[in-house]
Write an enzyme that holds these catalytic residues in place. Sequence first.
Site, PDB file in Angstrom:
ATOM      1  N   LYS A 178      66.688   3.369   3.363  1.00 32.21           N
ATOM      2  CA  LYS A 178      66.962   1.917   3.278  1.00 32.21           C
ATOM      3  C   LYS A 178      66.359   1.199   4.485  1.00 32.21           C
ATOM      4  O   LYS A 178      65.722   0.157   4.338  1.00 32.21           O
ATOM      5  CB  LYS A 178      68.472   1.684   3.266  1.00 32.21           C
ATOM      6  CG  LYS A 178      68.887   0.239   3.512  1.00 32.21           C
ATOM      7  CD  LYS A 178      70.377   0.043   3.517  1.00 32.21           C
ATOM      8  CE  LYS A 178      71.014   0.335   4.841  1.00 32.21           C
ATOM      9  NZ  LYS A 178      70.974  -0.759   5.834  1.00 32.21           N
ATOM     10  N   ASN A 179      66.535   1.772   5.672  1.00 35.46           N
ATOM     11  CA  ASN A 179      66.140   1.057   6.889  1.00 35.46           C
ATOM     12  C   ASN A 179      64.651   1.136   7.188  1.00 35.46           C
ATOM     13  O   ASN A 179      64.182   0.528   8.143  1.00 35.46           O
ATOM     14  CB  ASN A 179      66.975   1.537   8.079  1.00 35.46           C
ATOM     15  CG  ASN A 179      68.431   1.099   7.935  1.00 35.46           C
ATOM     16  OD1 ASN A 179      68.754   0.283   7.070  1.00 35.46           O
ATOM     17  ND2 ASN A 179      69.304   1.660   8.737  1.00 35.46           N
ATOM     18  N   ARG A 231      75.900  -8.947  16.850  1.00 35.39           N
ATOM     19  CA  ARG A 231      74.538  -8.789  16.334  1.00 35.39           C
ATOM     20  C   ARG A 231      73.592  -9.917  16.828  1.00 35.39           C
ATOM     21  O   ARG A 231      73.081 -10.711  16.044  1.00 35.39           O
ATOM     22  CB  ARG A 231      74.516  -8.715  14.806  1.00 35.39           C
ATOM     23  CG  ARG A 231      75.515  -7.779  14.158  1.00 35.39           C
ATOM     24  CD  ARG A 231      75.311  -6.301  14.441  1.00 35.39           C
ATOM     25  NE  ARG A 231      74.100  -5.722  13.900  1.00 35.39           N
ATOM     26  CZ  ARG A 231      73.997  -5.161  12.703  1.00 35.39           C
ATOM     27  NH1 ARG A 231      75.022  -5.149  11.912  1.00 35.39           N
ATOM     28  NH2 ARG A 231      72.851  -4.642  12.300  1.00 35.39           N
ATOM     29  N   ASP A 281      74.782   5.115  13.055  1.00 34.68           N
ATOM     30  CA  ASP A 281      75.017   5.036  11.602  1.00 34.68           C
ATOM     31  C   ASP A 281      75.640   6.304  11.040  1.00 34.68           C
ATOM     32  O   ASP A 281      75.967   6.357   9.860  1.00 34.68           O
ATOM     33  CB  ASP A 281      73.704   4.753  10.856  1.00 34.68           C
ATOM     34  CG  ASP A 281      73.204   3.348  11.131  1.00 34.68           C
ATOM     35  OD1 ASP A 281      72.058   3.055  10.792  1.00 34.68           O
ATOM     36  OD2 ASP A 281      73.965   2.557  11.734  1.00 34.68           O
TER      37      ASP A 281
HETATM   38  C1  EPZ Z   1      69.211  -1.380  12.707  1.00 35.71           C
HETATM   39  O1  EPZ Z   1      69.888  -2.603  12.883  1.00 35.71           O
HETATM   40  C2  EPZ Z   1      69.788  -0.765  11.449  1.00 35.71           C
HETATM   41  N1  EPZ Z   1      69.574  -1.661  10.321  1.00 35.71           N
HETATM   42  C3  EPZ Z   1      71.289  -0.523  11.631  1.00 35.71           C
HETATM   43  O2  EPZ Z   1      71.744   0.161  10.461  1.00 35.71           O
HETATM   44  C4  EPZ Z   1      71.495   0.400  12.822  1.00 35.71           C
HETATM   45  O3  EPZ Z   1      72.876   0.580  13.041  1.00 35.71           O
HETATM   46  C5  EPZ Z   1      70.842  -0.224  14.069  1.00 35.71           C
HETATM   47  O4  EPZ Z   1      69.447  -0.489  13.806  1.00 35.71           O
HETATM   48  C6  EPZ Z   1      70.933   0.699  15.262  1.00 35.71           C
HETATM   49  O5  EPZ Z   1      70.307   1.915  14.967  1.00 35.71           O
HETATM   50  C7  EPZ Z   1      68.357  -1.715   9.754  1.00 35.71           C
HETATM   51  O6  EPZ Z   1      67.424  -1.063  10.185  1.00 35.71           O
HETATM   52  C8  EPZ Z   1      68.213  -2.626   8.576  1.00 35.71           C
HETATM   53  P1  EPZ Z   1      69.498  -3.017  16.763  1.00 35.71           P
HETATM   54  P2  EPZ Z   1      69.376  -3.637  14.029  1.00 35.71           P
HETATM   55  O7  EPZ Z   1      68.774  -4.283  16.992  1.00 35.71           O
HETATM   56  O8  EPZ Z   1      67.916  -3.505  14.217  1.00 35.71           O
HETATM   57  C9  EPZ Z   1      71.751  -5.082  20.295  1.00 35.71           C
HETATM   58  C10 EPZ Z   1      73.101   0.572   8.598  1.00 35.71           C
HETATM   59  O9  EPZ Z   1      74.284   0.951   8.520  1.00 35.71           O
HETATM   60  N2  EPZ Z   1      70.770  -6.171  20.153  1.00 35.71           N
HETATM   61  O10 EPZ Z   1      68.756  -1.727  16.943  1.00 35.71           O
HETATM   62  O11 EPZ Z   1      69.934  -4.968  13.708  1.00 35.71           O
HETATM   63  C11 EPZ Z   1      72.671  -4.944  19.097  1.00 35.71           C
HETATM   64  O12 EPZ Z   1      73.773  -5.833  19.183  1.00 35.71           O
HETATM   65  C12 EPZ Z   1      72.717  -0.481   9.620  1.00 35.71           C
HETATM   66  O13 EPZ Z   1      72.152   1.016   7.907  1.00 35.71           O
HETATM   67  C13 EPZ Z   1      70.723  -7.148  21.136  1.00 35.71           C
HETATM   68  O14 EPZ Z   1      71.478  -7.121  22.093  1.00 35.71           O
HETATM   69  O15 EPZ Z   1      70.110  -3.055  15.306  1.00 35.71           O
HETATM   70  C14 EPZ Z   1      73.102  -3.500  19.199  1.00 35.71           C
HETATM   71  O16 EPZ Z   1      74.146  -3.398  20.124  1.00 35.71           O
HETATM   72  C15 EPZ Z   1      73.927  -1.001  10.398  1.00 35.71           C
HETATM   73  N3  EPZ Z   1      69.795  -8.156  21.011  1.00 35.71           N
HETATM   74  C16 EPZ Z   1      71.846  -2.807  19.751  1.00 35.71           C
HETATM   75  O17 EPZ Z   1      71.058  -3.840  20.330  1.00 35.71           O
HETATM   76  C17 EPZ Z   1      68.927  -8.205  19.956  1.00 35.71           C
HETATM   77  O18 EPZ Z   1      68.097  -9.142  19.903  1.00 35.71           O
HETATM   78  C18 EPZ Z   1      71.013  -2.091  18.696  1.00 35.71           C
HETATM   79  O19 EPZ Z   1      70.834  -3.007  17.639  1.00 35.71           O
HETATM   80  C19 EPZ Z   1      69.006  -7.198  18.966  1.00 35.71           C
HETATM   81  C20 EPZ Z   1      69.928  -6.186  19.094  1.00 35.71           C
END
Ligand code: EPZ
Length: 420
Positions: free
Chosen positions: A22-23, A121, A307
């Site tokens: 999916k991701n 997020r 995840d």
């Molecule tokens: C991706 O989300 C995945 N989703 C998530 O999977 C997964 O949990 C996450 O990566 C972490 O591995 C998809 O790929 C569609 P991040 P994403 O930006 O990219 C912080 C599932 O269950 N952050 O890597 O949105 C954020 O708050 C989903 O399949 C900032 O601070 O996650 C988090 O603490 C849930 N500023 C950390 O970074 C930003 O601008 C990692 O988030 C962006 C993120």
Amino acid sequence: MDKLIIEGGVKLKGEVTVSGAKNAVLPILAATLLTDEPCVIKNVPNLRDSNSMFKILRSLGKIVEFDKGKVTVCAGKTSNYIAEYKLVSTMRASFCVLGPLLGKLKKAKVSLPGGCVIGVRPVDLHLKGIKALGAQINIDSGYVEAKAKCLHGAYIYLGGVYGSSVLATDNVMMAAVLAKGKTIIESAACEPEVADLAEFLIKMGAKIKGHGTPIIEIEGVKSLRGAMHVIIPDRIEAGTMVLAALITEGDILIKNVQYHHLGALIDKLKEAGAHLSYADGSLHVKGNKRLKAVNITTLPYPGFPTDMQAQMMALMCVTGGISVITEKIYPDRFMHVAELNRMGAHIQREGPHAIVEGIKGLSGAPVMASDLRASACLVLAGLAARGKTSISRIYHLERGYEFIEQKLINLGAKVWREKE
Ligand code: EPZ
């Protein structure tokens, strides 16, 4: 709304094939916005989230056809640069259309995705990256408006307080591939899904090196062509199926698995005493005894995946010891704790830690899904529990697990749906 009923206690046995990731699908579908030529994506899972992205692409002017795992994306008569709130709010990942819209059209208006139950997020890293490439950004009425006369290459440090960001890396990469000059992304996300996106972009004619490592180098090109791509297997679905075999003390052959994508999970499961063997793209898992409790800390890839945290917690509920689970990516990602405790688990939350005291067995109960991976956790708990578990709000589950009920029934599980 439907709920899922599980009669627990069955040892799952047989074979299951993992669907496409999916991701990886979501950003790769967004990347089709970077060209007017047709793109064909194969091994696409039939999920709520895939269909949400089809809707977004159609709203942006694309013609999208989906049949038996194959998606064809072609240019429509007009293109639109505005991704509406009503679509983006149904799926946060839609925010990854920002980079390709900006890259191709040099303008984009995308609704801010908002938070969800696993955390606030934020998108500050996404905006930092596209600003560095030369975009002017305005945030107004819940939308990010970005535009640029032209995008230029830049050195961008993309690490945040929680480490690297998957979709921010995706967004910046998809804007940079059509920028003038060289871009270096430092502290890029290393997830296999980011690398798969880069592989698709390279097939489209992009010049990218270092994907899958913390430093990605991109040499901008003038335009990109259409391409065909086969999506990698979903490592989180694979990991969830591994835990289904272990928690039911079953015996499952999981096909279409990339072993090296599961390094951290397999390392922890071996430490817990699990027997796993891998050959020719399939993972054989035989659950045969109570496992030892192990401590888990979630980290960006290749660390233990956030995840898989909820699913692993379900397994740790029925081991012989104390497991400390620390969530470093989304410190609030513990909505499943209260639901597991309703099933007789002994879990105590201490800030970003959950202390799990293993018990002999869980008991079935009515529980409620709160997010995608929490719902997977409750399915695992229900499969192992004595008696009947009913899981409400299972639309969460349908976002990320293709044909999950059928797959479990084929393994012998007693699972069915009822109206809420
Ligand atoms: C991706 O989300 C995945 N989703 C998530 O999977 C997964 O949990 C996450 O990566 C972490 O591995 C998809 O790929 C569609 P991040 P994403 O930006 O990219 C912080 C599932 O269950 N952050 O890597 O949105 C954020 O708050 C989903 O399949 C900032 O601070 O996650 C988090 O603490 C849930 N500023 C950390 O970074 C930003 O601008 C990692 O988030 C962006 C993120």
